[in-house]
Design a protein around this motif. Structure first.
Motif, PDB file in Angstrom:
ATOM      1  N   MET A 147       0.828  -1.196   0.000  1.00  0.00           N
ATOM      2  CA  MET A 147       0.000   0.000   0.000  1.00  0.00           C
ATOM      3  C   MET A 147       0.870   1.257   0.000  1.00  0.00           C
ATOM      4  SD  MET A 147      -3.390   1.183   0.560  1.00  0.00           S
ATOM      5  CE  MET A 147      -4.236  -0.097   1.416  1.00  0.00           C
ATOM      6  N   GLN A 148       1.973   1.220   0.765  1.00  0.00           N
ATOM      7  CA  GLN A 148       2.864   2.368   0.845  1.00  0.00           C
ATOM      8  C   GLN A 148       3.464   2.687  -0.526  1.00  0.00           C
ATOM      9  OE1 GLN A 148       3.424   4.326   3.442  1.00  0.00           O
ATOM     10  NE2 GLN A 148       5.076   5.525   2.574  1.00  0.00           N
ATOM     11  N   THR A 149       3.865   1.669  -1.260  1.00  0.00           N
ATOM     12  CA  THR A 149       4.449   1.891  -2.592  1.00  0.00           C
ATOM     13  C   THR A 149       3.425   2.495  -3.538  1.00  0.00           C
ATOM     14  OG1 THR A 149       5.995   0.068  -2.272  1.00  0.00           O
ATOM     15  CG2 THR A 149       5.610   0.783  -4.530  1.00  0.00           C
ATOM     16  N   ALA A 150       2.210   1.979  -3.517  1.00  0.00           N
ATOM     17  CA  ALA A 150       1.150   2.520  -4.380  1.00  0.00           C
ATOM     18  C   ALA A 150       0.876   3.987  -4.035  1.00  0.00           C
ATOM     19  CB  ALA A 150      -0.122   1.691  -4.236  1.00  0.00           C
ATOM     20  N   ALA A 151       0.881   4.313  -2.756  1.00  0.00           N
ATOM     21  CA  ALA A 151       0.646   5.695  -2.336  1.00  0.00           C
ATOM     22  C   ALA A 151       1.748   6.606  -2.867  1.00  0.00           C
ATOM     23  CB  ALA A 151       0.574   5.772  -0.806  1.00  0.00           C
ATOM     24  N   GLN A 152       2.990   6.159  -2.746  1.00  0.00           N
ATOM     25  CA  GLN A 152       4.108   6.983  -3.198  1.00  0.00           C
ATOM     26  C   GLN A 152       4.108   7.165  -4.719  1.00  0.00           C
ATOM     27  OE1 GLN A 152       6.088   8.509  -0.626  1.00  0.00           O
ATOM     28  NE2 GLN A 152       4.221   7.668   0.241  1.00  0.00           N
ATOM     29  N   VAL A 153       3.728   6.117  -5.430  1.00  0.00           N
ATOM     30  CA  VAL A 153       3.637   6.211  -6.890  1.00  0.00           C
ATOM     31  C   VAL A 153       2.556   7.214  -7.285  1.00  0.00           C
ATOM     32  CG1 VAL A 153       2.974   4.939  -8.989  1.00  0.00           C
ATOM     33  CG2 VAL A 153       4.603   3.932  -7.376  1.00  0.00           C
ATOM     34  N   LEU A 154       1.424   7.159  -6.612  1.00  0.00           N
ATOM     35  CA  LEU A 154       0.336   8.090  -6.928  1.00  0.00           C
ATOM     36  C   LEU A 154       0.706   9.528  -6.554  1.00  0.00           C
ATOM     37  CD1 LEU A 154      -2.329   8.024  -8.340  1.00  0.00           C
ATOM     38  CD2 LEU A 154      -3.445   7.513  -6.172  1.00  0.00           C
ATOM     39  N   VAL A 155       1.393   9.717  -5.448  1.00  0.00           N
ATOM     40  CA  VAL A 155       1.860  11.059  -5.074  1.00  0.00           C
ATOM     41  C   VAL A 155       2.820  11.578  -6.150  1.00  0.00           C
ATOM     42  CG1 VAL A 155       3.244  12.380  -3.405  1.00  0.00           C
ATOM     43  CG2 VAL A 155       1.508  10.766  -2.593  1.00  0.00           C
ATOM     44  N   ALA A 156       3.718  10.733  -6.617  1.00  0.00           N
ATOM     45  CA  ALA A 156       4.655  11.141  -7.679  1.00  0.00           C
ATOM     46  C   ALA A 156       3.910  11.486  -8.958  1.00  0.00           C
ATOM     47  CB  ALA A 156       5.675  10.029  -7.927  1.00  0.00           C
ATOM     48  N   LEU A 157       2.877  10.725  -9.283  1.00  0.00           N
ATOM     49  CA  LEU A 157       2.077  11.004 -10.476  1.00  0.00           C
ATOM     50  C   LEU A 157       1.376  12.360 -10.356  1.00  0.00           C
ATOM     51  CD1 LEU A 157       0.921  10.108 -13.204  1.00  0.00           C
ATOM     52  CD2 LEU A 157      -0.894   8.954 -11.934  1.00  0.00           C
ATOM     53  N   VAL A 158       0.814  12.647  -9.196  1.00  0.00           N
ATOM     54  CA  VAL A 158       0.169  13.951  -8.978  1.00  0.00           C
ATOM     55  C   VAL A 158       1.199  15.070  -9.108  1.00  0.00           C
ATOM     56  CG1 VAL A 158      -1.070  15.396  -7.310  1.00  0.00           C
ATOM     57  CG2 VAL A 158      -1.719  12.995  -7.597  1.00  0.00           C
ATOM     58  N   ALA A 159       2.400  14.864  -8.578  1.00  0.00           N
ATOM     59  CA  ALA A 159       3.461  15.867  -8.720  1.00  0.00           C
ATOM     60  C   ALA A 159       3.798  16.085 -10.191  1.00  0.00           C
ATOM     61  CB  ALA A 159       4.704  15.434  -7.942  1.00  0.00           C
ATOM     62  N   LEU A 160       3.874  15.014 -10.965  1.00  0.00           N
ATOM     63  CA  LEU A 160       4.157  15.139 -12.403  1.00  0.00           C
ATOM     64  C   LEU A 160       3.047  15.878 -13.136  1.00  0.00           C
ATOM     65  CD1 LEU A 160       5.714  11.649 -13.215  1.00  0.00           C
ATOM     66  CD2 LEU A 160       6.854  13.879 -13.265  1.00  0.00           C
ATOM     67  N   ILE A 161       1.806  15.596 -12.778  1.00  0.00           N
ATOM     68  CA  ILE A 161       0.672  16.301 -13.383  1.00  0.00           C
ATOM     69  C   ILE A 161       0.831  17.803 -13.167  1.00  0.00           C
ATOM     70  CG2 ILE A 161      -1.816  16.777 -13.159  1.00  0.00           C
ATOM     71  CD1 ILE A 161      -2.145  13.720 -12.569  1.00  0.00           C
ATOM     72  N   HIS A 162       1.164  18.192 -11.954  1.00  0.00           N
ATOM     73  CA  HIS A 162       1.259  19.618 -11.645  1.00  0.00           C
ATOM     74  C   HIS A 162       2.525  20.257 -12.214  1.00  0.00           C
ATOM     75  CE1 HIS A 162      -2.513  20.136  -9.688  1.00  0.00           C
ATOM     76  NE2 HIS A 162      -2.369  18.879  -9.332  1.00  0.00           N
ATOM     77  N   ALA A 163       3.574  19.483 -12.381  1.00  0.00           N
ATOM     78  CA  ALA A 163       4.749  20.000 -13.087  1.00  0.00           C
ATOM     79  C   ALA A 163       4.395  20.251 -14.558  1.00  0.00           C
ATOM     80  CB  ALA A 163       5.912  19.020 -12.975  1.00  0.00           C
ATOM     81  N   TYR A 164       3.608  19.363 -15.133  1.00  0.00           N
ATOM     82  CA  TYR A 164       3.170  19.540 -16.521  1.00  0.00           C
ATOM     83  C   TYR A 164       2.242  20.759 -16.646  1.00  0.00           C
ATOM     84  CZ  TYR A 164       1.134  18.556 -21.086  1.00  0.00           C
ATOM     85  OH  TYR A 164       0.705  18.656 -22.386  1.00  0.00           O
ATOM     86  N   ILE A 165       1.361  20.937 -15.672  1.00  0.00           N
ATOM     87  CA  ILE A 165       0.491  22.114 -15.686  1.00  0.00           C
ATOM     88  C   ILE A 165       1.343  23.385 -15.595  1.00  0.00           C
ATOM     89  CG2 ILE A 165      -1.317  23.370 -14.430  1.00  0.00           C
ATOM     90  CD1 ILE A 165      -2.494  20.598 -13.679  1.00  0.00           C
ATOM     91  N   LEU A 166       2.409  23.356 -14.790  1.00  0.00           N
ATOM     92  CA  LEU A 166       3.327  24.494 -14.727  1.00  0.00           C
ATOM     93  C   LEU A 166       3.853  24.816 -16.122  1.00  0.00           C
ATOM     94  CD1 LEU A 166       6.252  25.306 -12.405  1.00  0.00           C
ATOM     95  CD2 LEU A 166       6.728  24.878 -14.797  1.00  0.00           C
ATOM     96  N   VAL A 167       4.312  23.813 -16.845  1.00  0.00           N
ATOM     97  CA  VAL A 167       4.850  24.035 -18.191  1.00  0.00           C
ATOM     98  C   VAL A 167       3.773  24.608 -19.110  1.00  0.00           C
ATOM     99  CG1 VAL A 167       5.791  22.881 -20.241  1.00  0.00           C
ATOM    100  CG2 VAL A 167       6.650  22.289 -17.965  1.00  0.00           C
ATOM    101  N   LEU A 168       2.581  24.029 -19.053  1.00  0.00           N
ATOM    102  CA  LEU A 168       1.488  24.522 -19.899  1.00  0.00           C
ATOM    103  C   LEU A 168       1.149  25.977 -19.592  1.00  0.00           C
ATOM    104  CD1 LEU A 168      -1.004  21.517 -19.965  1.00  0.00           C
ATOM    105  CD2 LEU A 168       0.237  22.464 -21.919  1.00  0.00           C
ATOM    106  N   GLU A 169       1.037  26.304 -18.321  1.00  0.00           N
ATOM    107  CA  GLU A 169       0.586  27.647 -17.947  1.00  0.00           C
ATOM    108  C   GLU A 169       1.694  28.698 -18.049  1.00  0.00           C
ATOM    109  OE1 GLU A 169      -3.132  26.535 -15.003  1.00  0.00           O
ATOM    110  OE2 GLU A 169      -1.184  26.925 -14.081  1.00  0.00           O
ATOM    111  N   MET A 170       2.921  28.326 -17.746  1.00  0.00           N
ATOM    112  CA  MET A 170       4.001  29.315 -17.755  1.00  0.00           C
ATOM    113  C   MET A 170       4.642  29.495 -19.128  1.00  0.00           C
ATOM    114  SD  MET A 170       6.000  28.937 -14.136  1.00  0.00           S
ATOM    115  CE  MET A 170       6.707  30.577 -14.255  1.00  0.00           C
TER     116      MET A 170
END
Length: 120
Positions: free
Chosen positions: A1-24
């Motif tokens: 469960m811990q690994t799945a949580a960390q993978v999903l947190v990393a995915l959310v971070a990547l989504i928001h890094a991509y949004i940064l690129v799109l918006e900036m």
């Protein structure tokens, strides 16, 4: 469960890094206009505001990365804080801007938050 949580947190971070690129950096380009459904006139007039939003998304991504690499309890607490912020902002954005934000931002953040909380 811990690994799945960390993978999903990393995915959310990547989504928001991509949004940064799109918006900036891509806001006033065909790719940015397509992603956000804006016109050339609107994207040109709102580019500075979008860049500011992008910076905030970058801070959210950075906070999640910090949560992934920091030792517990700080890392765990940082993940909870930043995922909660993203979920609330996503619900607000869905209510005020576009329902699509609910699926792109709020749902992934809420799912990651649920896993982080259940993994302890």
């Amino acid at each position: 469960m811990q690994t799945a949580a960390q993978v999903l947190v990393a995915l959310v971070a990547l989504i928001h890094a991509y949004i940064l690129v799109l918006e900036m950096f891509l806001w006033d380009t065909p790719r940015g206009r397509k992603a956000f459904g804006t016109t050339e006139e609107f994207s040109g007039a709102s580019a500075t505001l979008a860049a500011n939003q992008g910076l905030y998304n970058g801070f959210m991504a950075a906070g999640l990365v910090w949560g992934l690499i920091a030792a517990d309890p700080v890392g765990h607490q940082a993940q909870i804080f930043f995922l909660s912020c993203l979920a609330v902002a996503g619900v607000y954005g869905a209510a005020t801007v576009s329902r699509r934000i609910l699926y792109v931002q709020a749902a992934p953040a809420a799912a990651a938050l649920a896993l982080v909380l259940s993994a302890g």
